[in-house]
Structure formats: C-alpha cells, structure tokens
Design an enzyme around this catalytic site. Sequence first.
Site, PDB file in Angstrom:
ATOM      1  CE  LYS A  44      78.890  41.061 -49.557  1.00 35.49           C
ATOM      2  NZ  LYS A  44      78.733  39.994 -48.572  1.00 35.49           N
ATOM      3  CG  HIS A  96      79.037  37.959 -52.869  1.00 30.90           C
ATOM      4  ND1 HIS A  96      79.503  39.214 -53.188  1.00 30.90           N
ATOM      5  CD2 HIS A  96      79.718  37.583 -51.762  1.00 30.90           C
ATOM      6  CE1 HIS A  96      80.453  39.572 -52.329  1.00 30.90           C
ATOM      7  NE2 HIS A  96      80.594  38.600 -51.448  1.00 30.90           N
ATOM      8  CB  SER A 106      83.056  36.354 -51.866  1.00 27.37           C
ATOM      9  OG  SER A 106      83.952  35.917 -50.873  1.00 27.37           O
TER      10      SER A 106
HETATM   11  C1  LIG Z   1      78.918  39.763 -47.120  1.00 26.19           C
HETATM   12  C2  LIG Z   1      78.507  38.422 -46.673  1.00 26.19           C
HETATM   13  C3  LIG Z   1      77.979  38.220 -45.392  1.00 26.19           C
HETATM   14  C4  LIG Z   1      77.913  39.313 -44.348  1.00 26.19           C
HETATM   15  O1  LIG Z   1      76.869  40.200 -44.629  1.00 26.19           O
HETATM   16  P1  LIG Z   1      76.679  41.458 -43.653  1.00 26.19           P
HETATM   17  O2  LIG Z   1      75.246  41.830 -43.841  1.00 26.19           O
HETATM   18  O3  LIG Z   1      77.628  42.500 -44.125  1.00 26.19           O
HETATM   19  O4  LIG Z   1      76.971  40.995 -42.274  1.00 26.19           O
HETATM   20  C5  LIG Z   1      77.530  36.958 -45.068  1.00 26.19           C
HETATM   21  N1  LIG Z   1      77.628  35.932 -45.939  1.00 26.19           N
HETATM   22  C6  LIG Z   1      78.157  36.093 -47.178  1.00 26.19           C
HETATM   23  C7  LIG Z   1      78.227  34.929 -48.102  1.00 26.19           C
HETATM   24  C8  LIG Z   1      78.618  37.342 -47.576  1.00 26.19           C
HETATM   25  O5  LIG Z   1      79.156  37.486 -48.784  1.00 26.19           O
END
Ligand SMILES: *Cc1c(COP(=O)(O)O)cnc(C)c1O
Length: 401
Positions: free
Chosen positions: A247, A216, A188
């Site tokens: 997301k 992502h 990310s």
């Molecule tokens: C955003 C993210 C998470 C966390 O996701 P949530 O549903 O907000 O807990 C986990 N792993 C990765 C790679 C992320 O980018």
Amino acid sequence: MSTVDGAGTVVRAELSQTLREIEAAGLYKRERELTSAQSAHITTTAGPALNFCANNYLGLADHPEVVAAAHRALDEWGFGMASVRFICGTQSQHRDLERAISDLVGTDDTILYSSCFDANGGVFETLFGEQDAIISDELNHASIIDGIRLSKAARYRYRNADLADLEVQLKASAGAHRRVVVTDGVFSMDGSYAPLPGICELARRYDALVLVDDSHAIGFVGATGGGTPEMFGVQDQVDLVTGTLGKALGGASGGYVSGHQEVVDLLRQRSRPYLFSNSVAPAVVAGSLTAVRLAREAGELRERLAANATLFRSLMTQAGFDLLPGSHPITPVMFPGEDGARRAAAVADHMLANGVYVIAFSFPVVPVGRARIRVQLSAAHSEDDVRACVDAFRAAAAAVG
Ligand SMILES: *Cc1c(COP(=O)(O)O)cnc(C)c1O
C-alpha cells in the site's frame, strides 16, 4: 485438457450456474485494465483518468527514487531468489528491510512474508494453540479471519471498535492460557481508526496481548509514519504488528510481522508461509527499502496527503455530500437508503466517463443501505486534482439525481 464427457462436464456446468448467480446478484467483478503505471494520473482502457481508488497513499508506487532503486537492484542482486529464506533466499538487503521496518514501527525485530495475507496466515497458528483464545474485531480483514481459522485457539468476536463488547468477550474467554486481542489499525471501508488506547487498557487489565494489522496506516499515520500505535502513543503496549508493503510503502508486494524478539524468532522456526514460500524478489526489497526511507524522512509527503484529505473533506461537505466523519485519507461518500447502491454505481460510472476513477461499494461488502463511494487521497494528487474530483462528484450527482 480433456474434451471427453465425464465428471469435468458436470463440474463445469455447476460452475457456470454459480457464475450466472453471481452476475444476476450484481456482484460480478470485472478487472479494469490500466494501460499506464500506477499513479495519480493513469490511463485505462476507458481513457485517461485521475485515480482516486489506489492505496498509493504517499505516491511512492512510481516514485523516481523507488523505481531507480529497483532498477539498480536488478543489476546488483538479480531477478529472483529461487529459494525460501532459510535455505539460500536471504540477501543482506532482506535483513536490512526487516531492520528498517522494525525502526519504523518501533519493535525488536521483523519477519518478511510474500504478502500481509501470508503474514496474517502464518502468525496465529504459530503462536496460539488449543489452550489459547483469539478475540477479534468483527470488521477485521479477510486475511485475519483466515489466519485465525488455521489456529486451534478458541475464537471470540467483538462488535466493531466496541470496547464494552470487547470486555464482554475478554470475560467470556477467561481461563484461556494465552489471549490476544486482534484489530485492524484502520478499517478500510470506513476509514475509521481502532480505539487503540481503550483496547490496550482492556488488554492490560485482562492480561491479553494486542495484535494490530496496520496495513492502511504504516508509513503515513503517526508523527514519523510509524502507524496507528504511534499516532495513539501506545507503541509500547502493542505486542505484534502486521502490515503490508503493498500500500503506502511503494505498493509492490510483501508483508511482515513485527514485534518482540522471541515472537519473531519463533515465527522463523515455525511459521508455514515463511518456511514454505519463496523470498520477496530482490528488486521489490530494494524498492521497498527506499520507500520506507522516504516514508520516514519525507514529512512533506505525509503533510501533503493530510492536506489533500482535509481539502477534499471540506469541499465535499460544502458541496452537500454526506461523508463518514474522520480524518484518514480513506473518505467514504455515502449513498444511503434503498436506492443507494444504484445511485453510487451510476455516480462512479459518470465520473469515470469524465476522467475521475472512483469505486462504489455496496452489499455484501458494506451493510445493506450503506452504499458508498470510497475515495482515497494520495500525496501524489495536486490541489487541482482534488478540486477536479469534487467537480466530477457534483456533475455526476446532478446527472444521476
Ligand atoms: C491490504 C490488507 C491486507 C493484505 O495485504 P497484502 O500484502 O496485499 O496481502 C491485509 N490486512 C489488511 C488490514 C489490509 O488492508
């Protein structure tokens, strides 16, 4: 709350000291309050702004069809579930959403969690014990690191996306009963893809499973939004996929583990965040179902996102900015060197004052000397929005020097 002196007074003084240290190190995080819905165009307490720092890749966070589905679900399915899944917390639509995600990522079955943080917190302990080994990329998400800590398996770490080092770690973990290679699909802070074909090839050679956290990527990477395994053509070689609904897929909340039937069935029996935490709320399930449908059907959203990312990269490169190479809508604009952290922060401040919201990242979130502004494109941005962002970068860079 107690007001008498005692242990509490000492602890609070220590906490104040820690807070002062965080502040002195320039690491204190402050929340910026939005006074609008999440969108490409938002208002914050600092005024109106174009938003270039949300994970709202497909622009579904305030999409009218997603909002309408959530409204209807409030009337039809109520507000809350007041139960975990296996007692009385499973509505038909929870299973519908699990099937829709399985179709999207091309797996047998899927199990929902309250978040991907919970999904990663519940998957390793259930599947990997003392006899086993987990081999994890050094840049994997915090929730993977925490999830692995909960497991009794031996832990091995390999350098980011480094296949040679992965092979070294696979050799070092020889003798373990079950082995799994774990990677984010997209890292990310860099917007870079994990080298999945090479990872799958090594995993096959050393008889290891592959787990990809595609948070992502799910919904917009790959020809039908199936994520990085689809983009690389290795869907049949990836054993487990975790991801988020928070997301691209509407951005509300919820996460999942998706994979072979036996894996998902065992997680329903043993995975602690699933067994001991409340079901995803009905309106969120309904909105997410619509978001998954839109992600699958609406190729034009993926195309607009890709076009915006390409346009931004080319205009910024023409304007002389230093971008990390890549194609993902996460676009890091680099401010290298000793003074980089200060310059990146000053540029971001100048841009917000001029109505463009971006975030600067510096050590310890990224390595020393590798400060950056992470720009995230969305299908909700118009071409004019993208151009306005580039203009704001130019003006801010000129002002900051
Ligand atoms: C955003 C993210 C998470 C966390 O996701 P949530 O549903 O907000 O807990 C986990 N792993 C990765 C790679 C992320 O980018």
